[in-house]
Design an enzyme around this catalytic site. Structure first.
Site, PDB file in Angstrom:
ATOM      1  N   ASP A 187      -2.142  -1.414   5.403  1.00 29.38           N
ATOM      2  CA  ASP A 187      -2.641  -2.775   5.209  1.00 29.38           C
ATOM      3  C   ASP A 187      -1.535  -3.814   5.038  1.00 29.38           C
ATOM      4  O   ASP A 187      -1.713  -4.819   4.343  1.00 29.38           O
ATOM      5  CB  ASP A 187      -3.609  -2.836   4.006  1.00 29.38           C
ATOM      6  N   LYS A 208      -0.392  -5.085   9.982  1.00 29.85           N
ATOM      7  CA  LYS A 208       0.004  -4.566  11.309  1.00 29.85           C
ATOM      8  C   LYS A 208      -0.826  -5.201  12.422  1.00 29.85           C
ATOM      9  O   LYS A 208      -0.309  -5.519  13.485  1.00 29.85           O
ATOM     10  CB  LYS A 208      -0.158  -3.028  11.336  1.00 29.85           C
ATOM     11  N   GLY A 212      -7.933  -0.064   9.494  1.00 29.17           N
ATOM     12  CA  GLY A 212      -8.698  -1.304   9.627  1.00 29.17           C
ATOM     13  C   GLY A 212      -7.690  -2.411   9.843  1.00 29.17           C
ATOM     14  O   GLY A 212      -6.947  -2.751   8.929  1.00 29.17           O
ATOM     15  N   HIS A 213      -7.598  -2.906  11.059  1.00 30.61           N
ATOM     16  CA  HIS A 213      -6.586  -3.900  11.396  1.00 30.61           C
ATOM     17  C   HIS A 213      -7.254  -5.244  11.672  1.00 30.61           C
ATOM     18  O   HIS A 213      -8.136  -5.342  12.522  1.00 30.61           O
ATOM     19  CB  HIS A 213      -5.779  -3.430  12.614  1.00 30.61           C
ATOM     20  N   GLN A 224      -1.921   3.124   9.227  1.00 30.05           N
ATOM     21  CA  GLN A 224      -1.514   3.557   7.890  1.00 30.05           C
ATOM     22  C   GLN A 224      -0.087   3.084   7.579  1.00 30.05           C
ATOM     23  O   GLN A 224       0.268   1.993   7.969  1.00 30.05           O
ATOM     24  CB  GLN A 224      -1.664   5.080   7.710  1.00 30.05           C
TER      25      GLN A 224
HETATM   26  P1  GDP Z   1      -3.298  -3.697   8.608  1.00 26.67           P
HETATM   27  O1  GDP Z   1      -4.141  -2.501   8.302  1.00 26.67           O
HETATM   28  O2  GDP Z   1      -1.846  -3.446   8.352  1.00 26.67           O
HETATM   29  O3  GDP Z   1      -3.542  -4.251   9.976  1.00 26.67           O
HETATM   30  O4  GDP Z   1      -3.723  -4.818   7.569  1.00 26.67           O
HETATM   31  P2  GDP Z   1      -5.237  -5.234   7.157  1.00 26.67           P
HETATM   32  O5  GDP Z   1      -5.808  -6.046   8.245  1.00 26.67           O
HETATM   33  O6  GDP Z   1      -6.011  -4.055   6.700  1.00 26.67           O
HETATM   34  O7  GDP Z   1      -4.946  -6.079   5.853  1.00 26.67           O
HETATM   35  C1  GDP Z   1      -4.113  -7.188   5.878  1.00 26.67           C
HETATM   36  C2  GDP Z   1      -4.929  -8.419   5.424  1.00 26.67           C
HETATM   37  O8  GDP Z   1      -4.065  -9.484   5.163  1.00 26.67           O
HETATM   38  C3  GDP Z   1      -5.895  -8.907   6.480  1.00 26.67           C
HETATM   39  O9  GDP Z   1      -7.027  -9.470   5.847  1.00 26.67           O
HETATM   40  C4  GDP Z   1      -5.085 -10.000   7.199  1.00 26.67           C
HETATM   41  O10 GDP Z   1      -5.903 -10.992   7.808  1.00 26.67           O
HETATM   42  C5  GDP Z   1      -4.339 -10.586   6.044  1.00 26.67           C
HETATM   43  N1  GDP Z   1      -3.017 -11.154   6.317  1.00 26.67           N
HETATM   44  C6  GDP Z   1      -2.051 -10.696   7.158  1.00 26.67           C
HETATM   45  N2  GDP Z   1      -0.933 -11.430   7.003  1.00 26.67           N
HETATM   46  C7  GDP Z   1      -1.206 -12.352   6.060  1.00 26.67           C
HETATM   47  C8  GDP Z   1      -0.442 -13.376   5.428  1.00 26.67           C
HETATM   48  O11 GDP Z   1       0.734 -13.590   5.691  1.00 26.67           O
HETATM   49  N3  GDP Z   1      -1.078 -14.124   4.451  1.00 26.67           N
HETATM   50  C9  GDP Z   1      -2.379 -13.903   4.117  1.00 26.67           C
HETATM   51  N4  GDP Z   1      -2.909 -14.671   3.170  1.00 26.67           N
HETATM   52  N5  GDP Z   1      -3.122 -12.942   4.677  1.00 26.67           N
HETATM   53  C10 GDP Z   1      -2.529 -12.178   5.625  1.00 26.67           C
HETATM   54  P1  IMO Z   2      -4.393   0.831   7.957  1.00 23.01           P
HETATM   55  O1  IMO Z   2      -4.010   1.250   9.358  1.00 23.01           O
HETATM   56  C1  IMO Z   2      -4.708   1.847   3.757  1.00 23.01           C
HETATM   57  C2  IMO Z   2      -5.494   6.056   2.776  1.00 23.01           C
HETATM   58  C3  IMO Z   2      -6.836   6.364   2.124  1.00 23.01           C
HETATM   59  C4  IMO Z   2      -6.463   7.605   1.318  1.00 23.01           C
HETATM   60  C5  IMO Z   2      -5.493   8.320   2.236  1.00 23.01           C
HETATM   61  C6  IMO Z   2      -6.132   9.408   3.077  1.00 23.01           C
HETATM   62  O2  IMO Z   2      -5.522  -0.132   7.915  1.00 23.01           O
HETATM   63  O3  IMO Z   2      -3.189   0.398   7.209  1.00 23.01           O
HETATM   64  P2  IMO Z   2      -7.746   9.436   5.183  1.00 23.01           P
HETATM   65  O4  IMO Z   2      -9.095   8.852   5.397  1.00 23.01           O
HETATM   66  O5  IMO Z   2      -6.704   8.995   6.149  1.00 23.01           O
HETATM   67  O6  IMO Z   2      -7.792  10.937   5.070  1.00 23.01           O
HETATM   68  O7  IMO Z   2      -7.301   8.922   3.719  1.00 23.01           O
HETATM   69  O8  IMO Z   2      -4.934   7.336   3.073  1.00 23.01           O
HETATM   70  N1  IMO Z   2      -5.583   5.310   4.056  1.00 23.01           N
HETATM   71  C7  IMO Z   2      -5.295   4.011   4.184  1.00 23.01           C
HETATM   72  N2  IMO Z   2      -4.959   3.088   3.284  1.00 23.01           N
HETATM   73  N3  IMO Z   2      -4.756   1.511   5.050  1.00 23.01           N
HETATM   74  C8  IMO Z   2      -5.060   2.435   5.983  1.00 23.01           C
HETATM   75  O9  IMO Z   2      -4.987   2.178   7.311  1.00 23.01           O
HETATM   76  C9  IMO Z   2      -5.392   3.749   5.567  1.00 23.01           C
HETATM   77  N4  IMO Z   2      -5.768   4.878   6.204  1.00 23.01           N
HETATM   78  C10 IMO Z   2      -5.870   5.828   5.273  1.00 23.01           C
HETATM   79  O10 IMO Z   2      -7.257   5.320   1.303  1.00 23.01           O
HETATM   80  O11 IMO Z   2      -5.745   7.268   0.148  1.00 23.01           O
HETATM   81 MG    MG Z   3      -5.818  -2.022   7.160  1.00 23.24          MG
END
Ligand code: GDP
Ligand code: IMO
Ligand code: MG
Length: 441
Positions: free
Chosen positions: A17, A20, A44-45, A225
C-alpha cells in the site's frame, strides 16, 4: 555491443500500500506495457485520474491509460475477480489490451476456504491474510498439483485436474471442518465458462515480453505487496506467499535479470501495515488516528483500518540492499500534515545494543526498540493547495518537508525520483532523475 532497453520496476519497500498503483499509472503515461508479476487479488492498487477512482486487484494499473497490460506467470488468478475488473473497464468504455500467461495458477473456492481455516490454526504466527486463497494456491503450485490457466481453457484437462484436486482438498478441509463440502460439478461448470471468456487473452507472456523489450518497447513491472511481506526476504510467516519485491520479476515473468533496467522502490512518508506482526515504529495514540484519517489508511481489499507508525529507515535500507534499488519514490507526504514533531526511525537496539543489520526474524524484532530522530513538521493544507504545490514543483514544497526529504535521501544513500503529495495522478513531483533503465548486453 551496448543495447538500450527501457524497463523499470516499481515495487513497495515496506508492507504494501505504498502507492504502487498511483506511481505505476504515472509512469505508464510514458510506457507501452505494464506487467503484474506476483501476488493476486490480495493486492489493491488505487489510481485517481480525471476525477475517477480505480481500484484494481489483478488488472495491471496501465489499464487506466489503455496500455498493453500483462498478467504474467508469477500471479495467481481468481478468474471471477479478473472478469469483474474487465467488466468494470468495459463499462467505462476502456479498450482492454490484456495478455494472460498460460502458466499462471488459478485460485478455486477451496483455496479460499483453506486460507481461512489454516490461519485460524496458526495462533500468534498468523499473518492476518486477506482470505483470498493466495497462500493455498501458491502451496499447490509448489506441490505441483496446481491448476494453471492452460488447464482452465481446456475443459478436458480441467476436469481431470479439478476432480483430483477437489478430492485432496476436501479430505484436508474435513480435518478442520468435518461437514464441509462443495458442489464440484458446479465449480467445473463455472470455471469452464470463465475459461471460455478468458481464452482470447491467453498467450505465452514470456515470449511476448522478451520480444517487446528487445524491440525497444517501454515496460513497467508493477510489484504487488512489498519487500517486508516477501516470502523469502520479508517477515516470515507474517507476510505473503510470493517474492513481493523486484526479485520476483524474473521468476514471475520469464524476463531475465539482465533485461531489467531501473529498480524503483516506493516508500510512504510513514509506515502502514494491515495484518499481523510486530511493527517496530507503530503508533497507538492520537497521532496514529490523525495519520490514519489524513492518509485514508483503510485497506483497499478488505477495508481493514491499517496500523500506522513512523518511517522505518532501517527496514527500508535493508530492502534497498536486497533489491538493488536505484531510486526511491516517496508518497503520502501530505498525510503527515499538521503533525509535529515527525519522528524517523534510523536504527534498532536489541538488548541495549544498536544492530548493524535488520533483524529478519519476528522473534528478534519483537525484542527490538526503535532509535528515533525528530523533524519539524509542516502545516495542514487543503487538497487543492497540495495540488497547486505539485503543479509548481519541488521548490514550492514546505521548507521543513524538504529537510525531511533530504534526510531520507542522505540516510538511505539513494536518490529520490518522484515525490507524491496527493492521490491524484497530477499530485506528483517528478524530479526528472528517473531516466528509463538501460542494461548492457
Ligand atoms: P498500493 O497497494 O501500493 O497501490 O497502494 P493502495 O492503493 O492500496 O494505497 C495507497 C492509497 O494512498 C490509495 O488510496 C492512494 O489513492 C493514496 N495515495 C497514493 N499516493 C498518495 C499521496 O501522495 N497522498 C495521498 N493523500 N494519498 C495518496
Ligand atoms: P498491495 O499490493 C498490504 C498482507 C495481508 C497479510 C499478509 C498475507 O495492495 O500493496 P495474503 O492474503 O497475501 O496471504 O496475506 O500480507 N497483504 C497486504 N498488505 N497490501 C497488500 O497488497 C497486501 N497483500 C497481502 O494483510 O498480513
Ligand atoms: Mg494496496
Amino acid at each position: 555491443m551496448e543495447k538500450m532497453q527501457n524497463t523499470v520496476c516499481v515495487f513497495g519497500l515496506s508492507y504494501g500500500d505504498e502507492g504502487k498503483g498511483k506511481i505505476t499509472d504515472y509512469l505508464a503515461q510514458n510506457s507501452d506495457i505494464v506487467v503484474r508479476f506476483n501476488g493476486g487479488n490480495n493486492a489493491g492498487h488505487t489510481i485517481n485520474a480525471n476525477g475517477i477512482k480505480y481500484k484494481f486487484k489483478l488488472m495491471p494499473s496501465g489499464a487506466v491509460l489503455e496500455k498493453e497490460v500483462v498478467i504474467a506467470n508469477g500471479v495467481v488468478i481468481d478468474p471471477k475477480v479478473l472478469l469483474d475488473e474487465i467488466e468494470i473497464l468495459k463499462k467505462l468504455n476502456k479498450k482492454i489490451n490484456l495478455k494472460i500467461s498460460s502458466t499462471a495458477h488459478v485460485i478455486f473456492p477451496f483455496h479460499i476456504k483453506l486460507d481461512g481455516l489454516q490461519e485460524d490454526k496458526k495462533g500468534k504466527y498468523k499473518a492476518g491474510t486477506t482470505k483470498r486463497g493466495i497462500g493455498p494456491t501458491y502451496s499447490d503450485k509448489a506441490a505441483r498439483w496446481g491448476i494453471r490457466v492452460f488447464d482452465l481453457i481446456r475443459p478436458e484437462l480441467l476436469k481431470i485436474k479439478l476432480y483430483n484436486l477437489y478430492n485432496v482438498k476436501k479430505n484436508l478441509i474435513n480435518v478442520y471442518d468435518p461437514d464441509w463440502d462443495i458442489d464440484v460439478s458446479q465449480i467445473y461448470d463455472d470455471y469452464v465458462e470463465y475459461g471460455k471468456i478468458l481464452k482470447p487473452y491467453v498467450i505465452d507472456t514470456a515470449y511476448y515480453l522478451n520480444k517487446a523489450i528487445d524491440s525497444g518497447k517501454k515496460v513497467v513491472f508493477e510489484g504487488a505487496q512489498g519487500n517486508l511481506l516477501c516470502i523469502d526476504h520479508g517477515l516470515y510467516p507474517h507476510g505473503t506467499s510470493s517474492n513481493a519485491n523486484a526479485l520476483g520479476i524474473s521468476g514471475g515473468t520469464g524476463v531475465p535479470p539482465k533485461k531489467i533496467g531501473k529498480i524503483i522502490g516506493i516508500i510512504k512518508a510513514y509506515t502502514s501495515r494491515v495484518g499481523e506482526g510486530k511493527l517496530t515504529t507503530e503508533l497507538f495514540d492520537d497521532t496514529a488516528t490523525q495519520i490514519r484519517e489524513q492518509g485514508h489508511e483503510y485497506g483497499t481489499v478488505t477495508g481493514r483500518p491499517r496500523r500506522v507508525g513512523w518511517i522505518d529507515l532501517f527496514s527500508l535500507k535493508y530492502g534497498i540492499m536486497i533489491n538493488g534499488v536505484d531510486k526511491i519514490v516517496i508518497t503520502l507526504l501530505d498525510a503527515l500534515e499538521g503533525i509535529n514533531p515527525i519522528k524517523m526511525c534510523v536504527g534498532y537496539t536489541h538488548n541495549g545494543k544498536e544492530l548493524d543489520s535488520w533483524p529478519i526474524h519476528p522473534e528478534v524484532i519483537e525484542e527490538c526498540n526503535p532509535i528515533y530522530e525528530e523533524f519539524e513538521g509542516w502545516e495542514s493544507r487543503t487538497s487543492e493547495e497540495w495540488s497547486k504545490i505539485a503543479s509548481k514543483g519541488y521548490e514550492a514544497l514546505p521548507k521543513t518537508m524538504k529537510i525531511y526529504l533530504d534526510a531520507i535521501k542522505e540516510k538511505l544513500q539513494t536518490e529520490i525520483a518522484i515525490i507524491s503529495i496527493g492521490p491524484d495522478r497530477n499530485d506528483t513531483i517528478d524530479l526528472g532523475t528517473l531516466l528509463w533503465g538501460e542494461y548492457s548486453e
